[in-house]
Write a protein that holds these residues in place. Structure first.
Motif, PDB file in Angstrom:
ATOM      1  N   UNK A   1       0.820  -1.203   0.000  1.00  0.00           N
ATOM      2  CA  UNK A   1       0.000   0.000   0.000  1.00  0.00           C
ATOM      3  C   UNK A   1       0.864   1.266   0.000  1.00  0.00           C
ATOM      4  N   UNK A   2       0.288   2.348  -0.501  1.00  0.00           N
ATOM      5  CA  UNK A   2       1.016   3.615  -0.617  1.00  0.00           C
ATOM      6  C   UNK A   2       1.547   4.097   0.725  1.00  0.00           C
ATOM      7  N   UNK A   3       0.799   3.872   1.809  1.00  0.00           N
ATOM      8  CA  UNK A   3       1.282   4.355   3.108  1.00  0.00           C
ATOM      9  C   UNK A   3       2.541   3.618   3.549  1.00  0.00           C
ATOM     10  N   UNK A   4       2.732   2.383   3.104  1.00  0.00           N
ATOM     11  CA  UNK A   4       3.938   1.624   3.439  1.00  0.00           C
ATOM     12  C   UNK A   4       5.112   2.094   2.589  1.00  0.00           C
ATOM     13  N   UNK A   5       4.895   2.214   1.293  1.00  0.00           N
ATOM     14  CA  UNK A   5       6.001   2.607   0.405  1.00  0.00           C
ATOM     15  C   UNK A   5       6.440   4.042   0.660  1.00  0.00           C
ATOM     16  N   UNK A   6       5.497   4.930   0.946  1.00  0.00           N
ATOM     17  CA  UNK A   6       5.860   6.327   1.212  1.00  0.00           C
ATOM     18  C   UNK A   6       6.686   6.455   2.488  1.00  0.00           C
ATOM     19  N   UNK A   7       6.317   5.702   3.519  1.00  0.00           N
ATOM     20  CA  UNK A   7       7.098   5.768   4.761  1.00  0.00           C
ATOM     21  C   UNK A   7       8.483   5.167   4.566  1.00  0.00           C
ATOM     22  N   UNK A   8       8.571   4.089   3.804  1.00  0.00           N
ATOM     23  CA  UNK A   8       9.870   3.467   3.532  1.00  0.00           C
ATOM     24  C   UNK A   8      10.755   4.409   2.721  1.00  0.00           C
ATOM     25  N   UNK A   9      10.172   5.098   1.756  1.00  0.00           N
ATOM     26  CA  UNK A   9      10.943   6.061   0.959  1.00  0.00           C
ATOM     27  C   UNK A   9      11.511   7.178   1.831  1.00  0.00           C
ATOM     28  N   UNK A  10      10.728   7.634   2.806  1.00  0.00           N
ATOM     29  CA  UNK A  10      11.213   8.683   3.717  1.00  0.00           C
ATOM     30  C   UNK A  10      12.401   8.187   4.536  1.00  0.00           C
ATOM     31  N   UNK A  11      12.359   6.926   4.954  1.00  0.00           N
ATOM     32  CA  UNK A  11      13.474   6.358   5.716  1.00  0.00           C
ATOM     33  C   UNK A  11      14.718   6.214   4.829  1.00  0.00           C
ATOM     34  N   UNK A  12      14.517   5.770   3.597  1.00  0.00           N
ATOM     35  CA  UNK A  12      15.651   5.648   2.665  1.00  0.00           C
ATOM     36  C   UNK A  12      16.257   7.014   2.356  1.00  0.00           C
TER      37      UNK A  12
ATOM     38  N   UNK B   1      14.039  10.667  11.144  1.00  0.00           N
ATOM     39  CA  UNK B   1      13.584   9.990   9.932  1.00  0.00           C
ATOM     40  C   UNK B   1      12.241   9.312  10.146  1.00  0.00           C
ATOM     41  N   UNK B   2      12.038   8.713  11.299  1.00  0.00           N
ATOM     42  CA  UNK B   2      10.766   8.047  11.577  1.00  0.00           C
ATOM     43  C   UNK B   2       9.646   9.073  11.677  1.00  0.00           C
ATOM     44  N   UNK B   3       9.922  10.229  12.254  1.00  0.00           N
ATOM     45  CA  UNK B   3       8.898  11.286  12.302  1.00  0.00           C
ATOM     46  C   UNK B   3       8.450  11.638  10.882  1.00  0.00           C
ATOM     47  N   UNK B   4       9.392  11.802   9.979  1.00  0.00           N
ATOM     48  CA  UNK B   4       9.059  12.107   8.584  1.00  0.00           C
ATOM     49  C   UNK B   4       8.320  10.938   7.937  1.00  0.00           C
ATOM     50  N   UNK B   5       8.746   9.714   8.239  1.00  0.00           N
ATOM     51  CA  UNK B   5       8.109   8.531   7.663  1.00  0.00           C
ATOM     52  C   UNK B   5       6.652   8.409   8.117  1.00  0.00           C
ATOM     53  N   UNK B   6       6.392   8.710   9.379  1.00  0.00           N
ATOM     54  CA  UNK B   6       5.029   8.613   9.882  1.00  0.00           C
ATOM     55  C   UNK B   6       4.129   9.677   9.255  1.00  0.00           C
ATOM     56  N   UNK B   7       4.675  10.864   9.038  1.00  0.00           N
ATOM     57  CA  UNK B   7       3.905  11.906   8.347  1.00  0.00           C
ATOM     58  C   UNK B   7       3.551  11.458   6.934  1.00  0.00           C
TER      59      UNK B   7
END
Length: 170
Positions: free
Chosen positions: A20-31, A56-62
């Motif tokens: 799902x988009x919410x998973x890939x978007x958060x992973x992209x923020x971590x990368x 990074x996790x704060x950004x990923x959660x957003x």
């Protein structure tokens, strides 16, 4: 200080090829922050220096929330403290059956459950389920503590295991 963060985003989706988009978007923020997230069907985890990981996790959660996540469950732990307090082979308390089962799985998998990567933690939950560990009182809490995970994550692993066992094989 090194930390490990594990978070689960909802809604959950099956293990099809498309995350799902919410998973890939958060992973992209971590990368983007230079981290290497470990993605699984039930959550994402990442490990590194606290100052980098927390930001990074704060950004990923957003990103997750802005891409369709409706809920996030998170665990943050000090890697060094977990490793220092992890049971040493032969030092596990054998006063009850659950401790013995956990110690057996630790020996079988070659280390303290809290230090294992996600796939091995999922395997540990499967082994403990097969051996009846989760029929014991307060077992999910005890197993979660041994794995360095939340009780919620352990229940998610169990639900996945039980759902796959109930699926027809024809």
């Amino acid at each position: 200080m090194r930390v490990r963060v594990e978070f689960t985003t909802e809604p959950f989706h099956g293990e099809d090829d498309q995350l799902p988009a919410h998973v890939t978007a958060s992973a992209d923020a971590l990368r983007y922050a230079g981290l290497s997230p470990d993605l699984g069907p039930l959550g994402t985890s990442v490990e590194g220096e606290a100052d980098v990981v927390v930001d990074a996790v704060a950004a990923a959660l957003k990103e997750a929330m802005s891409h369709g996540a409706t809920r996030v469950t998170l665990t943050l732990g000090d890697v060094d403290a977990v490793t220092a307090s992890a049971p040493v082979a032969g030092a596990t308390d054998f006063t009850d059956g659950l401790s013995r089962l956990i110690a057996d799985v630790e020996r079988e998998l070659g280390g303290a459950l809290a230090t294992l990567p996600r796939a091995e933690k999922q395997h540990a939950v499967r082994l403990l389920e097969e051996r009846g560990a989760f029929e014991m009182r307060r077992s999910a809490e005890t197993v979660a503590e041994a794995l360095g995970l939340t009780r919620f994550t352990v229940y998610n692993y169990l639900n996945r295991i039980r759902d796959s066992a109930a699926e027809p094989t024809g």
